[in-house]
Design a protein around this motif. Structure first.
Motif, short mmCIF file in Angstrom:
data_model
loop_
_atom_site.label_atom_id
_atom_site.label_comp_id
_atom_site.label_asym_id
_atom_site.label_seq_id
_atom_site.Cartn_x
_atom_site.Cartn_y
_atom_site.Cartn_z
N ALA A 29 8.41 -3.98 -1.41
CA ALA A 29 9.55 -5.02 -0.84
C ALA A 29 9.18 -6.26 -1.18
O ALA A 29 10.28 -7.15 -1.06
CB ALA A 29 9.74 -4.50 0.69
N GLY A 30 8.19 -6.81 -1.27
CA GLY A 30 7.70 -8.38 -1.56
C GLY A 30 7.82 -8.77 -0.44
O GLY A 30 8.00 -10.18 -0.53
N LEU A 31 7.35 -8.23 0.77
CA LEU A 31 7.58 -9.30 2.02
C LEU A 31 6.20 -9.20 2.38
O LEU A 31 5.64 -8.65 3.01
CB LEU A 31 8.26 -8.17 3.09
N THR A 32 5.50 -10.33 2.25
CA THR A 32 4.25 -10.87 1.94
C THR A 32 3.75 -11.55 3.38
O THR A 32 2.51 -11.64 3.61
CB THR A 32 3.48 -11.36 0.86
N GLY A 33 4.67 -11.61 4.21
CA GLY A 33 4.24 -12.36 5.30
C GLY A 33 3.37 -11.23 6.35
O GLY A 33 2.67 -11.86 6.99
N THR A 34 3.69 -9.99 6.17
CA THR A 34 2.80 -9.18 7.02
C THR A 34 1.59 -8.87 6.22
O THR A 34 1.42 -8.76 5.05
CB THR A 34 3.40 -7.67 6.97
N LYS A 35 0.38 -9.48 6.98
CA LYS A 35 -1.01 -9.66 6.28
C LYS A 35 -1.81 -8.29 6.44
O LYS A 35 -1.76 -7.51 7.55
CB LYS A 35 -1.69 -10.86 6.94
N TYR A 36 -2.78 -8.02 5.45
CA TYR A 36 -3.74 -7.08 5.59
C TYR A 36 -4.90 -7.73 6.16
O TYR A 36 -5.42 -8.73 5.91
CB TYR A 36 -4.24 -6.67 4.18
N GLY A 37 -5.41 -7.14 7.31
CA GLY A 37 -6.60 -7.56 8.08
C GLY A 37 -7.62 -6.64 7.90
O GLY A 37 -8.66 -6.76 6.97
N CYS A 38 -7.83 -5.56 8.69
CA CYS A 38 -8.72 -4.70 8.68
C CYS A 38 -8.66 -3.29 8.22
O CYS A 38 -9.75 -2.79 7.89
CB CYS A 38 -9.16 -4.53 10.30
N GLY A 39 -7.33 -3.02 8.18
CA GLY A 39 -6.90 -1.76 7.61
C GLY A 39 -7.28 -0.84 8.61
O GLY A 39 -7.06 0.49 8.12
N GLN A 40 -7.52 -0.84 9.60
CA GLN A 40 -7.72 0.09 10.80
C GLN A 40 -6.85 -0.15 12.16
O GLN A 40 -7.25 0.82 13.05
CB GLN A 40 -9.37 0.32 11.15
N GLY A 41 -6.05 -1.05 12.12
CA GLY A 41 -5.23 -1.19 13.21
C GLY A 41 -5.86 -1.83 14.29
O GLY A 41 -5.28 -1.65 15.47
N VAL A 42 -6.88 -2.62 14.13
CA VAL A 42 -7.48 -3.04 15.41
C VAL A 42 -7.22 -4.63 15.59
O VAL A 42 -7.43 -5.29 16.48
CB VAL A 42 -8.96 -2.83 15.51
#
Length: 150
Positions: A29-42
């Protein structure tokens, strides 16, 4: 094929329904405001709203979101004038800024369900969102400001 409503727009996804929503939002979708942090939901960097409730996009799959309304930081307010966004700007909350989209989405979800949170409510609801820079006092103050308090 999965059908999602993302920021008010109907979208389809023809890939693996087990794909994390985070990767769909960023890569498709190209919506890059949502960031990848831990990948585990914490850590909370990837916080979005699913039917108005704050969830972690890194552990929410496409099939979990199918038929639901997904709101990202880009869809919270098209003009950046959501009360939380305004409070963040007024109090100059971010330092590095990496976690801030997730922080804002968590705060907006809190205020949608409780428009007059106590200090304890804010601490508890925001506790799952980490800030490496330690901007917690400014984050807390901005949530209070957005709720109409100081």
């Amino acid at each position: 094929m999965a059908t999602l409503t993302v920021n008010g727009e109907s979208r389809t996804f023809d890939g693996d329904p087990g794909t994390p929503l985070l990767w769909y939002l960023r890569d498709v979708a190209g919506l890059t405001g949502t960031k990848y942090g831990c990948g585990q939901g914490v850590c909370g960097a990837c916080t979005i709203h699913l039917d108005g409730v704050a969830v972690r996009a890194c552990i929410t799959t496409i099939d979990m979101a199918e038929g639901k309304s997904v709101t990202t930081i880009e869809g919270l307010s098209t003009d950046g004038e959501h009360a939380v966004q305004k409070a963040w700007r007024e109090l100059s909350v971010p330092q590095c800024g990496f976690c801030q989209a997730g922080q804002i989405m968590q705060a907006a979800s809190l205020l949608a369900k409780n428009n007059a949170p106590s200090d304890q409510d804010i601490v508890e609801d925001m506790s799952g969102n980490l800030c490496r820079c330690g901007c917690y006092q400014r984050i807390h103050a901005a949530v209070r400001l957005a709720a109409g308090g100081v």
